[in-house]
Design a protein around this motif. Structure first.
Motif, PDB file in Angstrom:
ATOM      1  N   ALA A 153     -12.853  -0.111   4.836  1.00 39.26           N
ATOM      2  CA  ALA A 153     -12.166   1.177   4.749  1.00 39.26           C
ATOM      3  C   ALA A 153     -12.930   2.284   5.456  1.00 39.26           C
ATOM      4  O   ALA A 153     -12.412   3.389   5.623  1.00 39.26           O
ATOM      5  CB  ALA A 153     -11.947   1.545   3.281  1.00 39.26           C
ATOM      6  N   PHE A 162      -8.576  -3.447   4.551  1.00 37.98           N
ATOM      7  CA  PHE A 162      -8.523  -2.342   5.499  1.00 37.98           C
ATOM      8  C   PHE A 162      -9.062  -2.797   6.850  1.00 37.98           C
ATOM      9  O   PHE A 162     -10.053  -3.531   6.914  1.00 37.98           O
ATOM     10  CB  PHE A 162      -9.363  -1.157   5.007  1.00 37.98           C
ATOM     11  CG  PHE A 162      -8.846  -0.525   3.741  1.00 37.98           C
ATOM     12  CD1 PHE A 162      -8.068   0.623   3.787  1.00 37.98           C
ATOM     13  CD2 PHE A 162      -9.145  -1.075   2.500  1.00 37.98           C
ATOM     14  CE1 PHE A 162      -7.599   1.216   2.624  1.00 37.98           C
ATOM     15  CE2 PHE A 162      -8.680  -0.479   1.330  1.00 37.98           C
ATOM     16  CZ  PHE A 162      -7.900   0.664   1.397  1.00 37.98           C
ATOM     17  N   VAL A 181      -1.308   6.155   1.912  1.00 33.92           N
ATOM     18  CA  VAL A 181      -2.456   5.970   2.804  1.00 33.92           C
ATOM     19  C   VAL A 181      -2.971   7.346   3.217  1.00 33.92           C
ATOM     20  O   VAL A 181      -2.201   8.214   3.654  1.00 33.92           O
ATOM     21  CB  VAL A 181      -2.072   5.143   4.036  1.00 33.92           C
ATOM     22  CG1 VAL A 181      -3.267   4.978   4.963  1.00 33.92           C
ATOM     23  CG2 VAL A 181      -1.541   3.778   3.612  1.00 33.92           C
ATOM     24  N   PRO A 197       0.816  -1.221   0.000  1.00 34.84           N
ATOM     25  CA  PRO A 197       0.000   0.000   0.000  1.00 34.84           C
ATOM     26  C   PRO A 197       0.849   1.271   0.000  1.00 34.84           C
ATOM     27  O   PRO A 197       1.798   1.381   0.752  1.00 34.84           O
ATOM     28  CB  PRO A 197      -0.817  -0.125   1.290  1.00 34.84           C
ATOM     29  CG  PRO A 197      -0.006  -1.015   2.166  1.00 34.84           C
ATOM     30  CD  PRO A 197       0.736  -1.959   1.269  1.00 34.84           C
ATOM     31  N   VAL A 242      -3.622  -0.830   6.373  1.00 33.65           N
ATOM     32  CA  VAL A 242      -3.864  -1.277   4.997  1.00 33.65           C
ATOM     33  C   VAL A 242      -2.883  -2.396   4.691  1.00 33.65           C
ATOM     34  O   VAL A 242      -1.675  -2.228   4.856  1.00 33.65           O
ATOM     35  CB  VAL A 242      -3.687  -0.122   4.001  1.00 33.65           C
ATOM     36  CG1 VAL A 242      -4.149  -0.554   2.604  1.00 33.65           C
ATOM     37  CG2 VAL A 242      -4.438   1.110   4.458  1.00 33.65           C
TER      38      VAL A 242
END
Length: 318
Positions: A271, A256, A224, A221, A290
């Motif tokens: 998320a 997430f 972020v 990821p 993440v």
């Protein structure tokens, strides 16, 4: 008949090899034994199936008298070096040719008819992540006959429109069958790779080009962030925190998780962070983690302060 098929024959070593393209002239070489040459000595050259192709007779003075079938010529020098030329050879001319003379060792020569290597295929050893290296392999096989020729193939790569690119980014095995792409970047996923194979011999053919090959690149990821972008909120007790969405750049898709850092409790497996009717116990730091499967994790924190309002009632006495 291939070379290994004559192991049981009384062929004198070494067995010579000759290579030719189809529709070309092929040259076979032999050495006639001229020791103790006191009378004319006949040497016959034939195919392994017994069909005679040519003959040459050496006289005591080492002069020679050749004769040959149509499409074949034979010559010999005074040292006994005999050259047989086959005109306009075809694939069925491939195989073992022998030169014999009564009382002397049999000499053998193998004619290989060159073929075009098969269309190569490209494979990759893994799906790389950004920063890693990945190795592509170009694979082809020879069609030269007989198949026991031991000829090798060498390869050539094209990356987009560049042939055999070099520098720190690319490295190869000696015959270039393997191409390693170093320090993978996201944009490497857009590159197109093809290759060809060439047989390593004078007159060797080059294959047709492989199908275009591209590989996927895993990343993230990265980046972020929150939407809205605030990282700290101050709310009154019993108010709700408007929905906060955690975002990141990932491939493949990341998962997430929201946790409250002081308790470690998972408050959301998506998320989205939703906090309704906030209480004093809801104050604290919320962490969005993440995670990419098989990859790394990144996190970002969000702080929520809850303001408590106290109402005092004062009673007055008369």
């Amino acid at each position: 008949m291939a070379l290994q098929d004559v192991k049981s024959w009384p062929c004198e070593s070494p067995i010579r090899k000759a290579y030719s393209r189809v529709n070309s002239n092929a040259t076979l070489q032999f050495v006639a034994d001229l020791t103790d040459l006191t009378t004319p000595r006949l040497f016959e050259v034939g195919f392994y199936d017994g069909s005679a192709k040519a003959r040459i007779t050496y006289n005591p003075d080492k002069s020679s008298r050749p004769s040959a079938a149509p499409g074949v010529s034979i010559t010999g020098d005074t040292d006994g070096n005999v050259v047989v030329t086959l005109a306009n050879v075809q694939e069925n001319n491939a195989g073992i040719y022998i030169m014999t003379s009564t009382g002397f060792a049999t000499k053998c020569s193998c004619l290989y008819i060159l073929g075009t290597p098969r269309k190569p295929t490209v494979t990759v050893n893994k799906t790389p992540s950004v920063g890693e290296s990945v190795t592509l392999t170009c694979s082809s096989t020879s069609t030269t006959t007989p198949s026991n020729h031991s000829l090798s193939l060498t390869y050539s790569w094209r990356v987009n429109n560049t042939y055999n690119p070099d520098g720190m980014k690319y490295s190869y095995t000696p015959n270039k069958d393997k191409l390693t792409v170093n320090n993978i970047l996201k944009e490497d996923a857009n590159k197109q790779f093809t290759c060809t194979a060439t047989e390593v011999v004078t007159g060797g053919y080059t294959s047709s080009r492989s199908d275009t090959f591209s590989f996927d690149v895993y990343y993230g990821p990265d980046n972020v962030a929150f939407s809205p972008s605030d990282t700290s909120y101050e709310k009154d007790e019993n108010e709700s925190l408007n929905q906060v969405t955690c975002t990141a750049s990932c491939h493949p898709i990341c998962s997430f998780t929201w946790t409250k850092t002081d308790t470690g409790k998972i408050v959301s497996n998506s998320a989205l962070l939703n906090l309704e009717r906030l209480q004093r116990s809801d104050a604290g730091t919320y962490r969005c983690t993440v995670t990419r499967t098989g990859g790394s994790s990144q996190s970002k924190d969000l702080t929520v302060n809850v303001i408590c309002k106290y109402i005092f009632n004062f009673l007055s006495e008369k």
